[in-house]
Design an enzyme around this catalytic site. Structure first.
Site, PDB file in Angstrom:
ATOM      1  N   GLU A  35       0.858  -1.287   0.044  1.00 33.58           N
ATOM      2  CA  GLU A  35      -0.012   0.190   0.003  1.00 33.58           C
ATOM      3  C   GLU A  35       0.942   1.262   0.180  1.00 33.58           C
ATOM      4  OE1 GLU A  35      -3.256   0.709  -0.311  1.00 33.58           O
ATOM      5  OE2 GLU A  35      -2.484   2.726  -0.061  1.00 33.58           O
ATOM      6  N   THR A  42      -9.575   3.933  -0.499  1.00 30.52           N
ATOM      7  CA  THR A  42     -10.237   5.516  -0.705  1.00 30.52           C
ATOM      8  C   THR A  42     -11.747   5.392   0.307  1.00 30.52           C
ATOM      9  OG1 THR A  42      -9.662   5.327  -3.048  1.00 30.52           O
ATOM     10  CG2 THR A  42     -11.927   6.180  -2.287  1.00 30.52           C
ATOM     11  N   CYS A  43     -12.043   4.369   0.402  1.00 24.46           N
ATOM     12  CA  CYS A  43     -13.460   4.183   1.402  1.00 24.46           C
ATOM     13  C   CYS A  43     -13.059   4.704   2.671  1.00 24.46           C
ATOM     14  CB  CYS A  43     -13.852   2.648   1.462  1.00 24.46           C
ATOM     15  SG  CYS A  43     -15.447   2.700   2.366  1.00 24.46           S
ATOM     16  N   CYS A  48     -16.183   6.878   1.573  1.00 27.79           N
ATOM     17  CA  CYS A  48     -17.384   6.826   2.180  1.00 27.79           C
ATOM     18  C   CYS A  48     -17.318   6.965   3.693  1.00 27.79           C
ATOM     19  CB  CYS A  48     -17.801   5.078   1.959  1.00 27.79           C
ATOM     20  SG  CYS A  48     -17.254   4.254   0.587  1.00 27.79           S
ATOM     21  N   LYS A  51     -16.966  10.776   4.355  1.00 29.65           N
ATOM     22  CA  LYS A  51     -18.026  11.504   3.786  1.00 29.65           C
ATOM     23  C   LYS A  51     -19.323  11.274   4.806  1.00 29.65           C
ATOM     24  CE  LYS A  51     -20.748   9.309   1.791  1.00 29.65           C
ATOM     25  NZ  LYS A  51     -20.607   8.765   0.513  1.00 29.65           N
ATOM     26  N   LYS A  52     -19.378  10.038   5.109  1.00 25.25           N
ATOM     27  CA  LYS A  52     -20.694   9.747   6.013  1.00 25.25           C
ATOM     28  C   LYS A  52     -20.490  10.625   7.265  1.00 25.25           C
ATOM     29  CE  LYS A  52     -24.740   7.671   6.765  1.00 25.25           C
ATOM     30  NZ  LYS A  52     -25.134   6.349   6.887  1.00 25.25           N
ATOM     31  N   GLY A 176     -22.283  16.150 -11.620  1.00 22.05           N
ATOM     32  CA  GLY A 176     -23.765  15.856 -11.236  1.00 22.05           C
ATOM     33  C   GLY A 176     -24.132  14.491 -10.660  1.00 22.05           C
ATOM     34  N   TYR A 178     -22.832  11.125  -7.918  1.00 17.92           N
ATOM     35  CA  TYR A 178     -22.851  10.939  -6.242  1.00 17.92           C
ATOM     36  C   TYR A 178     -22.034  11.944  -5.659  1.00 17.92           C
ATOM     37  CZ  TYR A 178     -24.145   5.734  -6.983  1.00 17.92           C
ATOM     38  OH  TYR A 178     -24.658   4.607  -7.250  1.00 17.92           O
ATOM     39  N   ILE A 179     -20.971  12.062  -6.114  1.00 14.52           N
ATOM     40  CA  ILE A 179     -19.798  12.873  -5.281  1.00 14.52           C
ATOM     41  C   ILE A 179     -20.298  14.556  -5.086  1.00 14.52           C
ATOM     42  CG2 ILE A 179     -17.440  13.709  -4.938  1.00 14.52           C
ATOM     43  CD1 ILE A 179     -16.520  10.980  -5.923  1.00 14.52           C
ATOM     44  N   ASN A 181     -23.541  15.571  -5.685  1.00 15.10           N
ATOM     45  CA  ASN A 181     -24.716  15.877  -4.973  1.00 15.10           C
ATOM     46  C   ASN A 181     -24.383  15.701  -3.437  1.00 15.10           C
ATOM     47  OD1 ASN A 181     -26.925  16.705  -6.902  1.00 15.10           O
ATOM     48  ND2 ASN A 181     -25.992  14.899  -7.859  1.00 15.10           N
ATOM     49  N   GLU A 182     -23.388  14.693  -3.189  1.00 21.55           N
ATOM     50  CA  GLU A 182     -23.069  14.486  -1.698  1.00 21.55           C
ATOM     51  C   GLU A 182     -22.562  15.791  -1.105  1.00 21.55           C
ATOM     52  OE1 GLU A 182     -21.060  10.939  -1.417  1.00 21.55           O
ATOM     53  OE2 GLU A 182     -23.269   9.739  -1.757  1.00 21.55           O
ATOM     54  N   ARG A 205     -27.253  10.657 -13.743  1.00 25.82           N
ATOM     55  CA  ARG A 205     -27.874   9.937 -15.048  1.00 25.82           C
ATOM     56  C   ARG A 205     -27.725   8.277 -14.525  1.00 25.82           C
ATOM     57  NH1 ARG A 205     -27.672  11.498 -19.780  1.00 25.82           N
ATOM     58  NH2 ARG A 205     -26.540  13.427 -19.302  1.00 25.82           N
ATOM     59  N   HIS A 437     -45.887   1.590  12.367  1.00 26.78           N
ATOM     60  CA  HIS A 437     -46.346   2.799  12.472  1.00 26.78           C
ATOM     61  C   HIS A 437     -45.877   3.628  13.789  1.00 26.78           C
ATOM     62  CE1 HIS A 437     -49.125   5.909  11.420  1.00 26.78           C
ATOM     63  NE2 HIS A 437     -49.551   6.125  12.827  1.00 26.78           N
ATOM     64  N   GLU A 442     -43.380   2.541   6.487  1.00 24.28           N
ATOM     65  CA  GLU A 442     -44.499   1.966   6.232  1.00 24.28           C
ATOM     66  C   GLU A 442     -45.263   2.408   4.886  1.00 24.28           C
ATOM     67  OE1 GLU A 442     -47.687   3.275   8.801  1.00 24.28           O
ATOM     68  OE2 GLU A 442     -46.510   4.986   9.448  1.00 24.28           O
TER      69      GLU A 442
HETATM   70  P1  NDP Z   1     -20.454  10.056 -11.324  1.00 25.74           P
HETATM   71  O1  NDP Z   1     -20.041   9.042 -12.285  1.00 25.74           O
HETATM   72  O2  NDP Z   1     -21.197   9.578 -10.277  1.00 25.74           O
HETATM   73  O3  NDP Z   1     -20.745  11.341 -11.926  1.00 25.74           O
HETATM   74  C1  NDP Z   1     -20.144  12.221 -12.668  1.00 25.74           C
HETATM   75  C2  NDP Z   1     -20.864  13.409 -13.013  1.00 25.74           C
HETATM   76  O4  NDP Z   1     -20.066  14.359 -13.613  1.00 25.74           O
HETATM   77  C3  NDP Z   1     -21.887  13.176 -14.011  1.00 25.74           C
HETATM   78  O5  NDP Z   1     -23.038  13.750 -13.471  1.00 25.74           O
HETATM   79  C4  NDP Z   1     -21.596  13.719 -15.316  1.00 25.74           C
HETATM   80  O6  NDP Z   1     -22.660  13.962 -15.916  1.00 25.74           O
HETATM   81  C5  NDP Z   1     -20.529  14.688 -14.866  1.00 25.74           C
HETATM   82  N1  NDP Z   1     -19.603  15.191 -15.530  1.00 25.74           N
HETATM   83  C6  NDP Z   1     -18.818  14.472 -16.186  1.00 25.74           C
HETATM   84  N2  NDP Z   1     -17.791  15.107 -17.220  1.00 25.74           N
HETATM   85  C7  NDP Z   1     -18.080  16.246 -16.853  1.00 25.74           C
HETATM   86  C8  NDP Z   1     -17.369  17.481 -17.163  1.00 25.74           C
HETATM   87  N3  NDP Z   1     -16.341  17.607 -18.222  1.00 25.74           N
HETATM   88  N4  NDP Z   1     -18.072  18.651 -16.723  1.00 25.74           N
HETATM   89  C9  NDP Z   1     -19.244  18.707 -16.001  1.00 25.74           C
HETATM   90  N5  NDP Z   1     -19.862  17.715 -15.625  1.00 25.74           N
HETATM   91  C10 NDP Z   1     -19.420  16.332 -15.689  1.00 25.74           C
HETATM   92  O7  NDP Z   1     -19.033  10.359 -10.585  1.00 25.74           O
HETATM   93  P2  NDP Z   1     -18.583  10.792  -9.211  1.00 25.74           P
HETATM   94  O8  NDP Z   1     -17.065  11.468  -9.291  1.00 25.74           O
HETATM   95  O9  NDP Z   1     -19.458  11.540  -8.713  1.00 25.74           O
HETATM   96  O10 NDP Z   1     -18.222   9.346  -8.295  1.00 25.74           O
HETATM   97  C11 NDP Z   1     -17.414   8.563  -8.866  1.00 25.74           C
HETATM   98  C12 NDP Z   1     -17.897   7.145  -8.528  1.00 25.74           C
HETATM   99  O11 NDP Z   1     -17.737   6.907  -7.039  1.00 25.74           O
HETATM  100  C13 NDP Z   1     -19.448   6.994  -8.629  1.00 25.74           C
HETATM  101  O12 NDP Z   1     -19.931   6.490  -9.878  1.00 25.74           O
HETATM  102  C14 NDP Z   1     -19.868   5.684  -7.625  1.00 25.74           C
HETATM  103  O13 NDP Z   1     -19.826   4.731  -8.085  1.00 25.74           O
HETATM  104  C15 NDP Z   1     -18.757   6.092  -6.713  1.00 25.74           C
HETATM  105  N6  NDP Z   1     -19.394   6.859  -5.129  1.00 25.74           N
HETATM  106  C16 NDP Z   1     -20.298   5.984  -4.485  1.00 25.74           C
HETATM  107  C17 NDP Z   1     -20.810   6.595  -3.450  1.00 25.74           C
HETATM  108  C18 NDP Z   1     -22.118   6.194  -2.832  1.00 25.74           C
HETATM  109  O14 NDP Z   1     -22.052   5.061  -3.025  1.00 25.74           O
HETATM  110  N7  NDP Z   1     -22.800   6.761  -1.940  1.00 25.74           N
HETATM  111  C19 NDP Z   1     -20.442   8.036  -3.166  1.00 25.74           C
HETATM  112  C20 NDP Z   1     -19.407   8.711  -4.001  1.00 25.74           C
HETATM  113  C21 NDP Z   1     -19.033   7.978  -5.050  1.00 25.74           C
HETATM  114  P3  NDP Z   1     -23.178  13.225 -17.265  1.00 25.74           P
HETATM  115  O15 NDP Z   1     -23.838  12.004 -16.557  1.00 25.74           O
HETATM  116  O16 NDP Z   1     -24.198  14.115 -17.819  1.00 25.74           O
HETATM  117  O17 NDP Z   1     -22.039  12.854 -18.387  1.00 25.74           O
END
Ligand code: NDP
Length: 448
Positions: A35, A42-43, A48, A51-52, A176, A178-179, A181-182, A205, A437, A442
């Site tokens: 390592e 990462t997790c 994860c 982040k949590k 837009g 996972y990361i 929005n979190e 997406r 309830h 529910e």
């Molecule tokens: P994601 O693949 O989830 O999302 C990437 C986002 O970036 C999409 O909305 C995409 O839009 C957008 N995007 C891509 N290229 C560009 C660009 N050039 N300019 C602007 N927007 C762009 O990636 P994340 O980095 O959020 O997370 C990576 C992975 O890590 C996730 O897929 C998931 O598997 C894992 N993860 C899981 C978590 C959980 O389980 N809670 C938490 C965090 C990460 P579009 O779709 O329109 O291309």
């Protein structure tokens, strides 16, 4: 006959690598692991887990903001980011210690340095040491992608978010998924003026889009600003230290922090994989078969470096199945159907099974059940946020094919509901179950 120094050499002590090492050792294999950064991967270290913790802390911030409604009065409310950051970092360190202890307890030799592949059975360590391994497992994960634009070096990724010296006043989150929005939910809850800018016209997406739309509505109501069809073209540092993010549609946003959250790239570069003729896909993911076998017979890969499902529990299952098969002589495999997932946004989203779109493509007769409601907790604290639950059912067999939730505790609810979907239960089975309830969950047995 060739002699080997170890039965298994694992590169990467993250979730998948640690599980595979531990299980292989439990079958009597001699195991070593390298390592280059910190045990836990990462997790545990920068994903994860911290982040949590931040997510919980952000929830707490929202609760404090509403506390006066419930009779509490704080005369001197202050938030100390470095304090919170350090509490989280120290817990991460504790977990790193536990992971290291697990490896030590199983007599797994840990090399805290970079390892590269020098041949189908040969590992070279940064210190110059060479190790011959009967099997090699690559579990090196992925790293955040960065945009190749002027000023990209001024942006941070999720890696740095846990180490920020101070909280910015304003932040622009690029992406837009996972990361994005979190962190948008976390930053916004801490009072950071937050913009989410994505190049497409939707967020999340692949997720059930009604849930994604509900998240945008709630996010907007809480002050998050969303920019769609906005591709970032440059970042400039201004004289006052602030940043200007410029988008291809001409929009300019002044901010203090730009976060790239645009996906993660497999960490397969400069790993010597070509020395063993390990085939990669276009994104650099190691191509593996259903047994996690690469194109080289002695080399396997699990987790994010294979760029299939980038989720910790999947990497763990793959590591477990690999060790069970190769060292335990068992017929183990990973079932990739109905993987529950959650986005720890504010509020969180969670899903298991098919989306409506996926179900319609596969089944002729689909029934949809939905409930949009204000959870009791939200009513109590005076929040208008409404939860949305959606169930997708095969009209022919009555089987529940998918569940999609947005609202408080939805990840906790979906983990259990995923068992029902996986077990092939029907809508009638849900109907026949007496409601618990008063809960939000529910709603799942009351959908009509
Ligand atoms: P994601 O693949 O989830 O999302 C990437 C986002 O970036 C999409 O909305 C995409 O839009 C957008 N995007 C891509 N290229 C560009 C660009 N050039 N300019 C602007 N927007 C762009 O990636 P994340 O980095 O959020 O997370 C990576 C992975 O890590 C996730 O897929 C998931 O598997 C894992 N993860 C899981 C978590 C959980 O389980 N809670 C938490 C965090 C990460 P579009 O779709 O329109 O291309």
């Amino acid at each position: 006959m060739t002699t080997y120094d170890v039965d298994l050499f694992v590169i990467g002590a993250g979730s998948g690598g640690v599980r595979a090492s531990r299980v292989a050792a439990s079958y009597g294999a001699s195991v070593a692991i390298a390592e280059e950064y910190r045990v836990g991967g990462t997790c545990v270290i920068r994903g994860c887990v911290p982040k949590k913790m931040l997510y919980y802390a952000a929830d707490f911030a929202s609760d404090v903001a509403k506390a006066d409604r419930l009779g509490w009065q704080f005369t001197d409310k202050k938030f100390d980011w470095p304090h919170l950051r350090d509490v989280i970092l120290s817990d991460v360190q504790r977990l790193e210690g536990l992971y290291t202890q697990t490896l030590n307890n199983n007599n797994i030799k840990i090399y805290q340095e970079r390892a590269v592949i020098e041949g189908p059975h040969q590992i070279g360590l940064a210190s110059g040491k060479k190790i011959k391994a009967r099997h090699i497992l690559v579990a090196v994960g992925a790293e955040p992608a960065r945009l190749d634009i002027p000023g990209a070096e001024l942006a941070v990724t999720s890696n740095e978010m846990f180490l920020l010296p101070e909280l910015p006043k304003r932040a622009v989150v690029i992406g837009g998924g996972y990361i994005a929005n979190e962190f948008a939910g976390i930053l916004n809850s801490f009072g950071v003026k937050t913009v989410v800018a994505t190049h497409g016209d939707i967020i999340l997406r692949g997720y059930e889009q009604e849930m994604a739309q509900r998240l945008v509505e709630i996010g907007q109501a809480h002050g998050i600003h969303y920019q769609f069809n906005a591709a970032l073209s440059s970042i400039v540092r201004e004289n006052d230290g602030s940043l200007t993010a410029t988008f291809s549609n001409g929009t300019k946003i002044e901010t203090d922090l730009v976060l790239f959250a645009i996906g993660r790239i497999p960490n397969s570069k400069n790993l010597g994989l070509e020395a063993a003729h390990v085939a990669l896909d276009k994104k650099g993911g190691i191509i593996v078969n259903e047994e996690n076998h690469s194109s080289c017979s002695s080399i396997y890969a699990v987790g994010d470096v294979t760029d299939r499902v980038q989720l910790t529990p999947v990497a763990i299952r793959e590591g477990q199945a690999f060790a069970d098969r190769v060292f335990g002589n068992k017929k183990a495999s990973v079932d990739y159907t109905t993987i529950p997932t959650a986005v720890f946004s504010h509020p969180p989203l969670a899903s298991a099974g098919l989306t409506e779109e996926e179900a319609r493509a596969e089944y002729k007769n689909i029934k949809i059940y939905k409930s949009s409601f204000r959870p009791m907790r939200n009513a109590l604290i005076g929040s208008d946020d409404r939860a949305l639950y959606k169930m997708i059912v095969d009209g022919h067999s009555d089987r529940v094919l998918g569940l999609h939730l947005i609202g408080p505790d939805s990840p906790e609810i979906v983990q259990l509901a995923a068992v029902a979907i996986k077990a092939g239960l029907t809508k009638q089975d849900f109907n026949d179950t007496i409601a618990l309830h008063p809960t939000s969950a529910e709603e799942l047995v009351l959908l009509r």
